[in-house]
Design a protein around this motif. Structure first.
Motif, PDB file in Angstrom:
ATOM      1  N   THR A  85       8.197  83.686 166.121  1.00  0.00           N
ATOM      2  CA  THR A  85       8.241  82.244 166.371  1.00  0.00           C
ATOM      3  C   THR A  85       8.057  81.958 167.849  1.00  0.00           C
ATOM      4  O   THR A  85       7.363  81.011 168.236  1.00  0.00           O
ATOM      5  CB  THR A  85       9.579  81.657 165.878  1.00  0.00           C
ATOM      6  N   LEU A  86       8.678  82.753 168.700  1.00  0.00           N
ATOM      7  CA  LEU A  86       8.533  82.572 170.147  1.00  0.00           C
ATOM      8  C   LEU A  86       7.096  82.850 170.581  1.00  0.00           C
ATOM      9  O   LEU A  86       6.532  82.113 171.404  1.00  0.00           O
ATOM     10  CB  LEU A  86       9.490  83.497 170.890  1.00  0.00           C
ATOM     11  N   THR A  87       6.520  83.904 170.032  1.00  0.00           N
ATOM     12  CA  THR A  87       5.131  84.235 170.368  1.00  0.00           C
ATOM     13  C   THR A  87       4.188  83.112 169.958  1.00  0.00           C
ATOM     14  O   THR A  87       3.287  82.725 170.717  1.00  0.00           O
ATOM     15  CB  THR A  87       4.721  85.547 169.681  1.00  0.00           C
ATOM     16  N   ARG A  88       4.400  82.561 168.772  1.00  0.00           N
ATOM     17  CA  ARG A  88       3.570  81.456 168.302  1.00  0.00           C
ATOM     18  C   ARG A  88       3.747  80.224 169.188  1.00  0.00           C
ATOM     19  O   ARG A  88       2.758  79.574 169.556  1.00  0.00           O
ATOM     20  CB  ARG A  88       3.932  81.107 166.860  1.00  0.00           C
ATOM     21  N   ALA A  89       4.982  79.914 169.557  1.00  0.00           N
ATOM     22  CA  ALA A  89       5.234  78.763 170.429  1.00  0.00           C
ATOM     23  C   ALA A  89       4.535  78.940 171.766  1.00  0.00           C
ATOM     24  O   ALA A  89       3.953  77.990 172.311  1.00  0.00           O
ATOM     25  CB  ALA A  89       6.733  78.583 170.628  1.00  0.00           C
ATOM     26  N   ARG A  90       4.583  80.155 172.295  1.00  0.00           N
ATOM     27  CA  ARG A  90       3.914  80.423 173.577  1.00  0.00           C
ATOM     28  C   ARG A  90       2.409  80.206 173.448  1.00  0.00           C
ATOM     29  O   ARG A  90       1.778  79.603 174.332  1.00  0.00           O
ATOM     30  CB  ARG A  90       4.233  81.852 174.031  1.00  0.00           C
ATOM     31  N   GLU A  91       1.825  80.686 172.369  1.00  0.00           N
ATOM     32  CA  GLU A  91       0.384  80.515 172.168  1.00  0.00           C
ATOM     33  C   GLU A  91       0.013  79.041 172.039  1.00  0.00           C
ATOM     34  O   GLU A  91      -1.005  78.588 172.587  1.00  0.00           O
ATOM     35  CB  GLU A  91      -0.050  81.287 170.927  1.00  0.00           C
ATOM     36  N   ILE A  92       0.839  78.269 171.327  1.00  0.00           N
ATOM     37  CA  ILE A  92       0.582  76.839 171.165  1.00  0.00           C
ATOM     38  C   ILE A  92       0.608  76.150 172.519  1.00  0.00           C
ATOM     39  O   ILE A  92      -0.260  75.313 172.835  1.00  0.00           O
ATOM     40  CB  ILE A  92       1.632  76.219 170.215  1.00  0.00           C
ATOM     41  N   ALA A  93       1.606  76.487 173.347  1.00  0.00           N
ATOM     42  CA  ALA A  93       1.733  75.845 174.655  1.00  0.00           C
ATOM     43  C   ALA A  93       0.579  76.224 175.575  1.00  0.00           C
ATOM     44  O   ALA A  93       0.049  75.380 176.312  1.00  0.00           O
ATOM     45  CB  ALA A  93       3.070  76.230 175.277  1.00  0.00           C
ATOM     46  N   LEU A  94       0.173  77.481 175.536  1.00  0.00           N
ATOM     47  CA  LEU A  94      -0.968  77.908 176.362  1.00  0.00           C
ATOM     48  C   LEU A  94      -2.246  77.211 175.904  1.00  0.00           C
ATOM     49  O   LEU A  94      -3.053  76.753 176.729  1.00  0.00           O
ATOM     50  CB  LEU A  94      -1.119  79.428 176.294  1.00  0.00           C
ATOM     51  N   ASP A  95      -2.438  77.103 174.599  1.00  0.00           N
ATOM     52  CA  ASP A  95      -3.625  76.421 174.069  1.00  0.00           C
ATOM     53  C   ASP A  95      -3.633  74.938 174.458  1.00  0.00           C
ATOM     54  O   ASP A  95      -4.711  74.343 174.604  1.00  0.00           O
ATOM     55  CB  ASP A  95      -3.678  76.551 172.542  1.00  0.00           C
ATOM     56  N   ALA A  96      -2.455  74.354 174.626  1.00  0.00           N
ATOM     57  CA  ALA A  96      -2.366  72.944 175.012  1.00  0.00           C
ATOM     58  C   ALA A  96      -2.653  72.723 176.482  1.00  0.00           C
ATOM     59  O   ALA A  96      -2.791  71.566 176.917  1.00  0.00           O
ATOM     60  CB  ALA A  96      -0.976  72.400 174.672  1.00  0.00           C
ATOM     61  N   GLY A  97      -2.735  73.809 177.253  1.00  0.00           N
ATOM     62  CA  GLY A  97      -3.093  73.678 178.660  1.00  0.00           C
ATOM     63  C   GLY A  97      -2.023  74.074 179.645  1.00  0.00           C
ATOM     64  O   GLY A  97      -2.261  74.052 180.862  1.00  0.00           O
ATOM     65  N   LEU A  98      -0.841  74.456 179.174  1.00  0.00           N
ATOM     66  CA  LEU A  98       0.190  74.943 180.092  1.00  0.00           C
ATOM     67  C   LEU A  98      -0.205  76.327 180.605  1.00  0.00           C
ATOM     68  O   LEU A  98      -0.722  77.155 179.865  1.00  0.00           O
ATOM     69  CB  LEU A  98       1.545  75.002 179.387  1.00  0.00           C
ATOM     70  N   ARG A  99       0.045  76.555 181.881  1.00  0.00           N
ATOM     71  CA  ARG A  99      -0.427  77.779 182.517  1.00  0.00           C
ATOM     72  C   ARG A  99       0.615  78.887 182.588  1.00  0.00           C
ATOM     73  O   ARG A  99       0.264  80.068 182.734  1.00  0.00           O
ATOM     74  CB  ARG A  99      -0.911  77.454 183.932  1.00  0.00           C
ATOM     75  N   HIS A 100       1.887  78.522 182.502  1.00  0.00           N
ATOM     76  CA  HIS A 100       2.951  79.517 182.662  1.00  0.00           C
ATOM     77  C   HIS A 100       3.996  79.292 181.571  1.00  0.00           C
ATOM     78  O   HIS A 100       4.843  78.404 181.675  1.00  0.00           O
ATOM     79  CB  HIS A 100       3.577  79.413 184.051  1.00  0.00           C
TER      80      HIS A 100
END
Length: 362
Positions: free
Chosen positions: A277-292
């Motif tokens: 779940t954490l890995t998926r959340a990280r991928e979603i946030a990166l895809d949305a444009g967050l850099r870190h």
């Protein structure tokens, strides 16, 4: 029973005004508790005594500990350094999933055995060679006067200060609270108002206002943490909306931490957050444009590593709270492409490691 509080034994509180019906309204946070003589606010530590409000926990702590700064969590604020951490008791939110409920819901004020003035805390930071002080464990908003006095003393002494907070405050108090803070980690507990109302007793909009205030009206370095609770705030669509809001309103360089929940407090039957779940959340946030974007409370090399937003080079490699690799120029840039890394950095990382050292001030 806690010790008796009188006007002479407690610190005068700020942020209140009298009402026509004789009650006093606390203006620190949006709860705006309205109190008659002897009554305490929702937070339990702000009390009406006679014709004024007092802070019953000024100068009193539930304990002091030296932690790595990454534990706050702050990954872009002088990595590897040590931070003197402390809290008091009480809270102005009622999170059913609180991971520090022994402190935040405390009602026994005499349990706060450790006392320290702002000058004592500055001296302790120097004695233990810490880089900063963190107001944490419970929310420093409710002991604002104490936190602000410590922060002012630290600024004068050249010591950095960190507020670990849910950001649930308003108006003049919000401005004053962050005046001498150098950094903050703000808990964005979810991205639905019904989640906030049902599981925290608060309102989402107040926290978003605090975040936009920090971004647009202060120089405070801040990072955001969301504790992902299975079935409650881990929906991919909600995480996408949250991430897009952060990019749009705060900018893509704000570090975001997705942390794992474990069954606790009033939610013992909710399962722990799966690492996937954490890995998926990280991928979603990166895809949305967050850099870190980082993952917390799990062992995850990719989720611990800080990379260059321009060329992708690994700049800070971590193993939990230990710094394994630190590749930044003296001015905080990527040595490969010259891109500046958002945050506050020294030429070299600290070497405190993953230790946790409980201490006494006196």
């Amino acid at each position: 029973m806690g010790r008796a509080v009188t006007a002479d034994s407690a610190y005068p509180a700020r942020y209140w005004h009298p009402l026509p019906d004789g009650r006093l309204q606390c203006d620190l946070c949006p709860r705006e508790c309205r109190l008659r003589d002897g009554q305490r606010g929702f937070c339990f530590v702000r009390q009406r005594v006679g014709d004024g409000l007092v802070l019953t926990t000024y100068g009193r702590s539930s304990g002091f500990c030296i932690d790595p700064i990454e534990k706050k969590p702050l990954n872009h604020f002088y990595p590897g350094t040590s931070v003197l951490s402390f809290g008091t008791a009480g809270c102005n939110l009622g999170c059913k999933f609180c991971q520090n409920h022994e402190i935040s819901t405390a009602r026994q004020m005499d349990a706060l055995a450790d006392e320290a003035s702002p000058a004592d805390l500055v001296a302790a930071v120097r004695a233990w060679n810490c880089h900063s002080i963190a107001f944490t464990y419970n929310d420093p908003v409710i002991f604002a006067e104490y936190a602000m006095d410590v922060a002012a003393a630290c600024r004068e002494a050249g010591v950095k200060t960190v507020a670990v907070t849910a950001g649930y405050l308003q108006g003049e108090a919000r401005k004053d609270f962050f005046t001498d803070m150098d950094a903050a980690n703000v808990d964005l507990k979810g991205f639905r108002d019904d989640f906030y109302r049902q599981l925290t007793g608060g309102r989402l909009g107040v926290v978003l206002d605090t975040l936009t205030y920090l971004r647009h009206e202060t120089e405070v370095w801040f990072e955001i943490t969301t504790l992902l609770i299975p079935g409650h705030n881990d929906d991919p669509g909600e995480l996408k909306q949250q991430s897009e809001w952060i990019v749009r309103e705060l900018g893509p360089d704000v570090p975001v931490h997705f942390s794992a929940f474990h069954p606790d407090h009033r939610m013992p039957d909710v399962p722990a957050t799966p690492p996937a779940t954490l890995t998926r959340a990280r991928e979603i946030a990166l895809d949305a444009g967050l850099r870190h974007v980082y993952t917390g409370n799990v062992h995850d090399r990719a989720g611990d590593t800080t990379s260059c937003a321009a060329c992708g080079a690994e700049l800070i490699v971590r193993d939990w709270y230990r710094i394994l690799t630190y590749r930044l120029t003296a001015d905080g840039c990527c040595p490969d492409c010259g891109e500046a890394l958002a945050g506050r950095f020294a030429a070299e990382a600290g070497d405190f490691g993953a230790k946790r050292i409980p201490i006494r001030i006196h």
